[in-house]
Design an enzyme around this catalytic site. Structure first.
Site, mmCIF file in Angstrom:
data_model
loop_
_atom_site.group_PDB
_atom_site.id
_atom_site.type_symbol
_atom_site.label_atom_id
_atom_site.label_comp_id
_atom_site.label_asym_id
_atom_site.label_seq_id
_atom_site.Cartn_x
_atom_site.Cartn_y
_atom_site.Cartn_z
ATOM 1 N N GLN A 1 68.549 35.943 15.882
ATOM 2 C CA GLN A 1 67.717 36.620 14.894
ATOM 3 C C GLN A 1 67.533 35.811 13.620
ATOM 4 O OE1 GLN A 1 70.879 39.777 14.475
ATOM 5 N NE2 GLN A 1 70.196 39.767 12.347
ATOM 6 N N CYS B 1 68.442 42.857 13.540
ATOM 7 C CA CYS B 1 69.317 43.132 14.681
ATOM 8 C C CYS B 1 68.881 44.373 15.441
ATOM 9 C CB CYS B 1 70.751 43.281 14.211
ATOM 10 S SG CYS B 1 71.047 44.725 13.156
ATOM 11 N N HIS C 1 75.675 46.504 12.262
ATOM 12 C CA HIS C 1 74.975 45.577 13.146
ATOM 13 C C HIS C 1 74.659 46.265 14.471
ATOM 14 C CE1 HIS C 1 73.712 41.703 14.623
ATOM 15 N NE2 HIS C 1 74.667 41.614 15.523
ATOM 16 N N ASN D 1 75.205 39.686 21.713
ATOM 17 C CA ASN D 1 74.846 39.602 20.304
ATOM 18 C C ASN D 1 73.524 38.847 20.150
ATOM 19 O OD1 ASN D 1 75.053 39.894 17.546
ATOM 20 N ND2 ASN D 1 76.944 38.727 17.320
#
Length: 333
Positions: free
Chosen positions: A134, A140, A279, A300
């Site tokens: 990102q 996110c 997150h 992630n």
């Protein structure tokens, strides 16, 4: 006197060798992570932070070597950031956690009995695209939403297509998302349902910054009829959904220094919050490590240079550690 001078010289030489080793490590780390700084002063400051993080990593990993920690730390791309800077970089990724209480209430009532298989990894079934990055943008929420949607579209069509986070960043503001200043996955699904679709990344590529919406309905590659929010805080519900549905969008607390520098193993951080969610990520499976530590397999959006090639194993059945089950949602396609 000669003995004293000899000892002093040896100590100085040892210090010089130590310094040169650290210098070489720092220079190698800069090359590996493509780091450059605007001035000598900035580089000196960054190096001091890097050295402090290096000390933390070495001390933590000694404990891991002794079996006292279930995970290891590493000098990743964030190793020149202190904890305050790291936290500030992602502080706007999600809007206020309180908003989820009214806007993502449970629409699923799974059985309390745990009937799911002992392990699942949707990567092996073709449901998961490559790890993305990102960048320095609080998007996110878009990556998390897209990760779960990519899996559901694969389930429906048999084709794995990398979808566009940038469309969500640019076009979903009327649904109270704020581009690089944060949002929520369930609002992303509301937008996709309203707009009747989402483009692929190759037609609407990611820029890591806010831009004007340029969505073209003729290039739609994914759709969404709605979303399902799982029971808040229930790891049983999350496990069952991951096993039955596929990758699930979740929000977690990533504010700890150990998350910043996570490298491998089962992340076990008792100080993690169940409510301070910072997150959004994607749970793509779960299992049990050789140490008999149960974990969630989490994708992630910080690139492959962080964690286990972009993934982290987060503790499972540890009283909803890091809020892994506090906010869990998936799209209906």
């Amino acid at each position: 006197m000669k003995v004293l001078l000899t000892v002093t010289a040896l100590v100085a030489a040892a210090g010089a060798v130590s310094d040169s080793v650290e210098d070489l490590e720092f220079d190698s780390w800069k090359v590996e992570h493509v780091k450059s700084y605007g001035s000598e002063e900035e580089e000196a400051q960054r190096k001091m932070t890097w050295l402090a993080n290096r000390k933390l990593v070495l001390e933590h990993n000694k404990l891991a070597d002794q079996g006292l920690k279930s995970y290891r730390l590493g000098m990743n791309v964030f190793a020149d950031m202190d904890i305050q800077e790291y936290q500030a970089m992602f502080s706007n990724c999600l809007r206020s956690s309180n908003e989820t209480k009214s806007l993502c209430t449970s629409t699923s009532q799974p059985e309390e009995e745990d009937t799911a298989p002992p392990s699942v990894d949707w990567r092996t079934k073709g449901y998961v695209t490559d790890v993305k990055n990102q960048g320095y943008c609080g998007s996110c929420w878009a990556f998390s939403a897209v990760g779960a949607l990519e899996g559901q579209m694969y389930r429906k069509t048999g084709r794995l297509i990398t979808l566009s986070e940038q469309q969500l960043v640019d076009c979903s503001r009327s649904f109270h998302n704020y581009g690089c200043n944060g949002g929520w996955p369930h609002r992303a699904y509301q937008y996709i349902k309203s707009s009747k679709g989402l483009e692929a990344d190759f037609t609407y590529p990611y820029k890591a910054k806010d831009e004007m919406c340029r969505f073209n309905p003729q290039r739609i590659r994914a759709t969404c009829r709605g979303h399902v929010c799982l029971r808040k805080g229930s790891e049983v519900a999350l496990k069952r959904a991951v096993a039955k549905v596929g990758p699930i969008s979740v929000a977690i607390d990533t504010s700890k220094h150990t998350f910043q520098l996570y490298k491998s193993g089962v992340y076990d951080e008792p100080g993690c919050s169940q409510t301070h969610l910072t997150h959004a990520v994607v749970v793509v499976g779960y299992g049990e490590a050789e140490s008999r530590k149960r974990f969630w397999l989490v994708k992630n959006s910080w690139g492959v240079g962080w964690g286990e090639n972009g993934y982290i194993k987060m503790s499972r059945n540890k009283r909803n550690q890091c809020g892994i089950a506090s906010y869990a949602v998936y799209p209906v396609v």
